[in-house]
Scaffold this active site. Structure first.
Site, PDB file in Angstrom:
ATOM      1  N   LYS A 282       0.741  -1.194  -0.067  1.00 12.12           N
ATOM      2  CA  LYS A 282       0.029  -0.251  -0.122  1.00 12.12           C
ATOM      3  C   LYS A 282       0.928   1.217  -0.136  1.00 12.12           C
ATOM      4  O   LYS A 282       2.117   1.247   0.408  1.00 12.12           O
ATOM      5  CB  LYS A 282      -0.848  -0.076   1.228  1.00 12.12           C
ATOM      6  CG  LYS A 282      -1.933  -0.869   1.353  1.00 12.12           C
ATOM      7  CD  LYS A 282      -2.627  -0.973   2.545  1.00 12.12           C
ATOM      8  CE  LYS A 282      -3.999  -1.924   2.767  1.00 12.12           C
ATOM      9  NZ  LYS A 282      -5.023  -1.812   1.672  1.00 12.12           N
ATOM     10  N   ASP A 293      -7.398  -3.316  10.959  1.00  6.29           N
ATOM     11  CA  ASP A 293      -7.735  -4.266   9.683  1.00  6.29           C
ATOM     12  C   ASP A 293      -8.321  -5.511  10.586  1.00  6.29           C
ATOM     13  O   ASP A 293      -8.615  -6.637   9.724  1.00  6.29           O
ATOM     14  CB  ASP A 293      -6.973  -4.618   8.672  1.00  6.29           C
ATOM     15  CG  ASP A 293      -7.684  -4.936   7.392  1.00  6.29           C
ATOM     16  OD1 ASP A 293      -8.749  -4.517   7.248  1.00  6.29           O
ATOM     17  OD2 ASP A 293      -6.669  -5.637   6.546  1.00  6.29           O
ATOM     18  N   ARG A 356     -10.315 -11.617   2.304  1.00  7.93           N
ATOM     19  CA  ARG A 356     -11.249 -12.488   1.795  1.00  7.93           C
ATOM     20  C   ARG A 356     -10.513 -14.018   1.636  1.00  7.93           C
ATOM     21  O   ARG A 356     -11.406 -15.189   2.012  1.00  7.93           O
ATOM     22  CB  ARG A 356     -11.466 -12.430   0.065  1.00  7.93           C
ATOM     23  CG  ARG A 356     -10.399 -12.206  -0.801  1.00  7.93           C
ATOM     24  CD  ARG A 356     -10.655 -11.194  -2.069  1.00  7.93           C
ATOM     25  NE  ARG A 356     -10.710 -10.052  -1.593  1.00  7.93           N
ATOM     26  CZ  ARG A 356     -11.179  -8.994  -2.429  1.00  7.93           C
ATOM     27  NH1 ARG A 356     -11.403  -9.472  -3.759  1.00  7.93           N
ATOM     28  NH2 ARG A 356     -11.186  -7.882  -2.316  1.00  7.93           N
TER      29      ARG A 356
HETATM   30  N1  BES Z   1      -7.942  -3.822   4.342  1.00  7.66           N
HETATM   31  C1  BES Z   1      -8.262  -3.379   3.164  1.00  7.66           C
HETATM   32  C2  BES Z   1      -9.378  -2.623   3.066  1.00  7.66           C
HETATM   33  C3  BES Z   1      -9.551  -1.083   3.782  1.00  7.66           C
HETATM   34  C4  BES Z   1      -9.326   0.091   3.069  1.00  7.66           C
HETATM   35  C5  BES Z   1     -10.012  -1.271   5.006  1.00  7.66           C
HETATM   36  C6  BES Z   1      -9.674   1.153   3.827  1.00  7.66           C
HETATM   37  C7  BES Z   1     -10.283  -0.036   5.890  1.00  7.66           C
HETATM   38  C8  BES Z   1     -10.219   1.131   5.292  1.00  7.66           C
HETATM   39  C9  BES Z   1      -8.235  -4.788   2.330  1.00  7.66           C
HETATM   40  O1  BES Z   1      -7.283  -5.478   2.790  1.00  7.66           O
HETATM   41  C10 BES Z   1      -7.947  -4.239   1.056  1.00  7.66           C
HETATM   42  O2  BES Z   1      -6.635  -3.610   1.011  1.00  7.66           O
HETATM   43  N2  BES Z   1      -8.675  -4.332  -0.167  1.00  7.66           N
HETATM   44  C11 BES Z   1      -8.295  -3.646  -1.249  1.00  7.66           C
HETATM   45  C12 BES Z   1      -8.633  -4.980  -2.344  1.00  7.66           C
HETATM   46  C13 BES Z   1      -8.229  -4.507  -3.643  1.00  7.66           C
HETATM   47  C14 BES Z   1      -6.843  -4.878  -3.685  1.00  7.66           C
HETATM   48  C15 BES Z   1      -8.824  -6.000  -4.674  1.00  7.66           C
HETATM   49  C16 BES Z   1      -8.955  -2.308  -1.489  1.00  7.66           C
HETATM   50  O3  BES Z   1      -9.945  -2.287  -1.116  1.00  7.66           O
HETATM   51  O4  BES Z   1      -8.136  -1.568  -2.392  1.00  7.66           O
HETATM   52 ZN    ZN Z   2      -7.304  -5.835   4.681  1.00  9.39          ZN
HETATM   53 MN    MN Z   3      -5.629  -5.452   2.155  1.00 10.93          MN
END
Ligand code: BES
Ligand code: ZN
Ligand code: MN
Length: 504
Positions: A282, A293, A356
């Site tokens: 990220k 998370d 997931r």
């Molecule tokens: N933990 C994150 C989602 C998240 C984002 C939670 C902001 C709280 C605040 C999750 O694991 C994630 O990174 N999701 C990605 C999925 C994508 C890579 C398909 C996302 O939402 O960008």
């Molecule tokens: Zn996550």
């Molecule tokens: Mn993630």
């Protein structure tokens, strides 16, 4: 930190030192009985102050009179209850929070819980008030070495007296509120805790504290998880020095365990103790928020706490998948193919779509082992749900209309609201993979829906609901009942779901 706030219930008495709280409607009338309790001089001074300040008695508006004449209390706080219509639908939990927020520097307070005509001042209303007070009083300041304000006083009342007519009912119902507050606070504490302290092993230890309430707990370590075959979950944790864990919590509170109704309810939580994104790392801005998370798992633990401590008459399984998602020489790569516990294979497209993978294995395990009557999972799953719903609703995805309607209904009552999102085969196709049974990320569009479809592939026929709480569990706007970064979202919602529909 669990608050040490003491709340006691008494019959209507002369207020003591500290703050005295009273309520008026939009007619600003102070009823005769109340006038007698606070004394005529204070009541007259208050009437003048209300005029001088142009106070209109609007819902939750407040006015403070310092050193009121001929009172022992050193401040008299009047809170508005609004119009007769407002009073019909007063939310006493939020009101409790608002009252707590108005106490200023008072160490003690007496709330004279009597009120304008037609306003409920019964035991349940008082118990709800106490819940709001406790939730508002919550602070996470264990890592601050200086807790005092500039005047050397640490803020917040530590003893509150609620004076009302039906003391016995209030005392009884307030025990339930206290259990619920304990659950919400436990969830908030877990979410607020920094990720160097709360790793999967430490999280599992904190869940084990529930043994004291009669919850049966099994902690599965990496060796056991490998033997079971949770390779999708283990793949997420393999780049971390911290070991992964799965915790299964069982509360057997139903009086009669036999019969078809004996099947437990199941709640499953995503517990990614820190989500760097892994190799699909990220950006650094705001990454610190990814300590939260694990809010889905925190909610499940808080819920189990609430149910067990109020001895809910129901059988419930709580299951949480605890991992840390890190980039490393041993981390999972985009392009890897893993075999999940279900036997289905998954092509990893993006290592940041890790929640997931964790949930798929835990949900499959719970469904196989416990044959639950339904499964509800909670996860801070996608950033996309924030784009769709902001901080106001959690995303609800479900294969079952009854369960969805019930979640919606308890959402309206508790204020932890959900909004149902669509599922259908055209979205499902978006996660078909060229090389494996499915891939862990679809295209950019409909990100929350494709994530839900991924989970759905591990659910089978069991009634199921997925709550995407990325927008509601943390960093949401402050409210009357929460001033902390973590909200503890979902504990009140699901406790209410259980209480209203599934307790015997
Ligand atoms: N933990 C994150 C989602 C998240 C984002 C939670 C902001 C709280 C605040 C999750 O694991 C994630 O990174 N999701 C990605 C999925 C994508 C890579 C398909 C996302 O939402 O960008
Ligand atoms: Zn996550
Ligand atoms: Mn993630």
């Amino acid at each position: 930190m669990p608050s040490t706030l003491k709340i006691i219930f008494n019959s209507l008495i002369q207020p003591k030192t500290g703050a005295c709280v009273i309520f008026v409607g939009d007619d600003l009338v102070i009823p005769l009985g109340l006038k007698k309790l606070i004394g005529t001089s204070a009541a007259n001074a208050l009437a003048r102050a209300m005029t001088a300040e142009n106070f209109k008695g609007k819902e939750k508006a407040a006015l403070t009179l310092l050193a009121p004449p001929n009172m022992v209390a050193d401040r008299l706080i009047v809170i508005g209850t609004g119009t007769a219509k407002d009073r019909e639908k007063t939310d006493y939990v939020n009101l409790g929070g608002a009252v707590m927020g108005r106490l200023g520097s008072a160490k003690q307070a007496t709330i004279l819980f009597t009120g304008p005509n037609g306003w409920r001042v019964d035991g349940q209303a008082a118990a709800d008030l106490s819940l709001g007070i406790r939730l508002r009083a919550y602070k996470f300041d264990k890592y601050k070495t200086k807790k005092k304000d500039d005047n050397g006083a640490s803020e917040g009342a530590d003893s509150i007296n609620i004076a009302l007519g039906d003391v016995a009912a209030a005392r009884k119902l307030a025990k339930v509120s206290e259990s619920l507050a304990g659950g919400v606070i436990m969830a908030r504490d877990l979410v607020n805790e920094p990720p160097n302290v709360l790793d999967p092993v430490e999280f599992a230890k904190r869940a084990e504290v529930l043994k004291a309430l009669g919850v049966e707990i099994t902690v599965l370590d990496e060796k056991q998880l490998a033997k079971i075959g949770m390779r999708a979950l283990l793949g997420v944790g393999q780049g971390s020095r911290k070991e992964s864990r799965v915790v299964i919590m069982k509360w057997n509170g139903a009086p009669n365990k036999k019969g078809p109704k004996g099947a437990p309810l199941a709640f499953i939580g995503k517990g990614v103790c820190f989500d760097t994104g892994g190799i699909s790392i990220k950006p650094s801005g705001g990454m610190e928020d990814m300590k939260g998370d694990m809010a889905g798992a925190a909610c499940v633990v808080g819920l189990m706490h609430a149910l067990a401590s109020r001895k809910a008459k129901v059988n419930v399984i709580g299951a949480i998948g605890l991992v840390e998602n890190m980039p490393d020489g041993n981390a999972q790569r985009p392009g890897d193919i893993v075999t999940s516990l279900s036997g289905q294979t998954i092509e990893i497209i993006n290592t940041d779509a890790e929640g997931r993978l964790v949930l798929g294995d835990v949900i499959w395990y719970v469904n196989e082992h416990y044959k639950p009557s339904f499964m509800v999972n909670l996860a801070t799953l996608t950033g996309a749900i924030l784009v769709a719903l902001g901080n106001e609703h959690a995303g609800l995805f479900s294969n079952d209309d009854t369960l969805s309607e019930r979640l919606h209904a308890v959402g309206q009552v508790t204020g932890e609201r959900v909004w149902r999102m669509p599922l259908d085969k055209n979205y499902d196709k978006m996660i078909d993979s060229k090389f494996a049974d499915m891939k862990n990320a679809g295209a950019r569009n409909a990100g929350s829906i494709t994530a839900a479809h991924f989970i759905k592939r591990f659910v089978g026929e069991t009634p199921w609901a997925h709550l995407d709480i990325a927008g509601t569990a943390m960093s949401s706007p402050e409210t009357d009942i929460n001033k902390s970064w973590a909200s503890g979202w979902g504990v009140r919602l699901l406790d209410r779901l259980v209480a209203d529909y599934y307790e015997i």
